[in-house]
Motif scaffolding. Sequence first.
Motif, PDB file in Angstrom:
ATOM      1  N   ALA A 144       0.828  -1.209   0.000  1.00  0.00           N
ATOM      2  CA  ALA A 144       0.000   0.000   0.000  1.00  0.00           C
ATOM      3  C   ALA A 144       0.861   1.258   0.000  1.00  0.00           C
ATOM      4  O   ALA A 144       0.510   2.255  -0.647  1.00  0.00           O
ATOM      5  N   VAL A 145       1.987   1.246   0.723  1.00  0.00           N
ATOM      6  CA  VAL A 145       2.895   2.395   0.733  1.00  0.00           C
ATOM      7  C   VAL A 145       3.468   2.602  -0.666  1.00  0.00           C
ATOM      8  O   VAL A 145       3.502   3.722  -1.182  1.00  0.00           O
ATOM      9  N   ARG A 146       3.916   1.523  -1.300  1.00  0.00           N
ATOM     10  CA  ARG A 146       4.430   1.616  -2.670  1.00  0.00           C
ATOM     11  C   ARG A 146       3.368   2.180  -3.611  1.00  0.00           C
ATOM     12  O   ARG A 146       3.630   3.108  -4.376  1.00  0.00           O
ATOM     13  N   ASP A 147       2.161   1.617  -3.541  1.00  0.00           N
ATOM     14  CA  ASP A 147       1.086   2.050  -4.429  1.00  0.00           C
ATOM     15  C   ASP A 147       0.703   3.505  -4.194  1.00  0.00           C
ATOM     16  O   ASP A 147       0.402   4.240  -5.144  1.00  0.00           O
ATOM     17  N   ALA A 148       0.740   3.950  -2.924  1.00  0.00           N
ATOM     18  CA  ALA A 148       0.407   5.350  -2.614  1.00  0.00           C
ATOM     19  C   ALA A 148       1.431   6.287  -3.257  1.00  0.00           C
ATOM     20  O   ALA A 148       1.061   7.334  -3.800  1.00  0.00           O
ATOM     21  N   PHE A 149       2.708   5.923  -3.213  1.00  0.00           N
ATOM     22  CA  PHE A 149       3.706   6.781  -3.849  1.00  0.00           C
ATOM     23  C   PHE A 149       3.523   6.800  -5.368  1.00  0.00           C
ATOM     24  O   PHE A 149       3.614   7.856  -5.994  1.00  0.00           O
ATOM     25  N   ILE A 150       3.281   5.647  -5.945  1.00  0.00           N
ATOM     26  CA  ILE A 150       3.081   5.588  -7.399  1.00  0.00           C
ATOM     27  C   ILE A 150       1.884   6.451  -7.804  1.00  0.00           C
ATOM     28  O   ILE A 150       1.947   7.193  -8.779  1.00  0.00           O
ATOM     29  N   ASN A 151       0.801   6.403  -7.035  1.00  0.00           N
ATOM     30  CA  ASN A 151      -0.371   7.236  -7.320  1.00  0.00           C
ATOM     31  C   ASN A 151      -0.042   8.719  -7.163  1.00  0.00           C
ATOM     32  O   ASN A 151      -0.459   9.550  -7.965  1.00  0.00           O
ATOM     33  N   PHE A 152       0.709   9.066  -6.120  1.00  0.00           N
ATOM     34  CA  PHE A 152       1.110  10.453  -5.897  1.00  0.00           C
ATOM     35  C   PHE A 152       1.992  10.954  -7.040  1.00  0.00           C
ATOM     36  O   PHE A 152       1.808  12.047  -7.560  1.00  0.00           O
ATOM     37  N   ALA A 153       2.963  10.137  -7.448  1.00  0.00           N
ATOM     38  CA  ALA A 153       3.939  10.551  -8.456  1.00  0.00           C
ATOM     39  C   ALA A 153       3.294  10.717  -9.833  1.00  0.00           C
ATOM     40  O   ALA A 153       3.722  11.574 -10.607  1.00  0.00           O
ATOM     41  N   GLY A 154       2.300   9.915 -10.136  1.00  0.00           N
ATOM     42  CA  GLY A 154       1.654  10.006 -11.440  1.00  0.00           C
ATOM     43  C   GLY A 154       2.635   9.774 -12.574  1.00  0.00           C
ATOM     44  O   GLY A 154       3.369   8.792 -12.577  1.00  0.00           O
ATOM     45  N   THR A 155       2.696  10.706 -13.508  1.00  0.00           N
ATOM     46  CA  THR A 155       3.573  10.542 -14.671  1.00  0.00           C
ATOM     47  C   THR A 155       4.990  11.058 -14.421  1.00  0.00           C
ATOM     48  O   THR A 155       5.836  10.994 -15.310  1.00  0.00           O
ATOM     49  N   ARG A 156       5.237  11.587 -13.213  1.00  0.00           N
ATOM     50  CA  ARG A 156       6.590  12.075 -12.888  1.00  0.00           C
ATOM     51  C   ARG A 156       7.172  11.235 -11.747  1.00  0.00           C
ATOM     52  O   ARG A 156       7.007  11.554 -10.570  1.00  0.00           O
ATOM     53  N   PRO A 157       7.852  10.152 -12.073  1.00  0.00           N
ATOM     54  CA  PRO A 157       8.403   9.288 -11.028  1.00  0.00           C
ATOM     55  C   PRO A 157       9.550   9.972 -10.291  1.00  0.00           C
ATOM     56  O   PRO A 157       9.997  11.056 -10.668  1.00  0.00           O
ATOM     57  N   ALA A 158      10.029   9.331  -9.256  1.00  0.00           N
ATOM     58  CA  ALA A 158      11.137   9.869  -8.468  1.00  0.00           C
ATOM     59  C   ALA A 158      12.398   9.966  -9.313  1.00  0.00           C
ATOM     60  O   ALA A 158      12.708   9.073 -10.093  1.00  0.00           O
TER      61      ALA A 158
END
Length: 176
Positions: A144-158
């Motif tokens: 869930a933590v991984r998925d939350a970051f991916i959702n937050f990042a959208g099309t601009r990853p880290a």
Amino acid sequence: MPLRPPLALCVLLPTALAADAATTIVRGPYLRLATPTGMVVRWRTDTTEPSVVRFGLAQDQLTRSAKAEGVGTEHVVQLSKLEPATRYFYVPVTGNDKSKPGGEDSPLTGRINSFVTPPRPGPARPTRVWVLGDPGTKNATKAAVRDAFINFAGTRPADLRHMLGDNDYPDGTDTD
């Protein structure tokens, strides 16, 4: 008197049979020491072999290669003469093609990975960093933590992902 094979044949036969086994990457690949013009690729295999990485600017055009001296199970290969702020695709070459074990021309059998080299030093620009510490065990909360970051990042990853430590549970083995 029964015929006995020469001693050299007895020694070489088990070695030849072992060489037919496919090489498995048991850890990695992972990246180290990124610079605007270089990157180190590391991985570990279950058998001793040369350290070779094929890389290039497109997944279907891995036309460059780099290798380290010697053979082993701990592989450390320096990629150099890279362009800053550029995406590269790469794959460690394992010795699954026994006609050219671990050679630059061996067929690619692993997953093709990618990285972006850091930009040259210069004016400040927005940078997204994802830092994780003690991420926990393999469970739904971690996912869930991984998925939350991916959702937050959208099309601009880290731009940078950094693990602080205490990452592998329960025992810190390669499988973990």
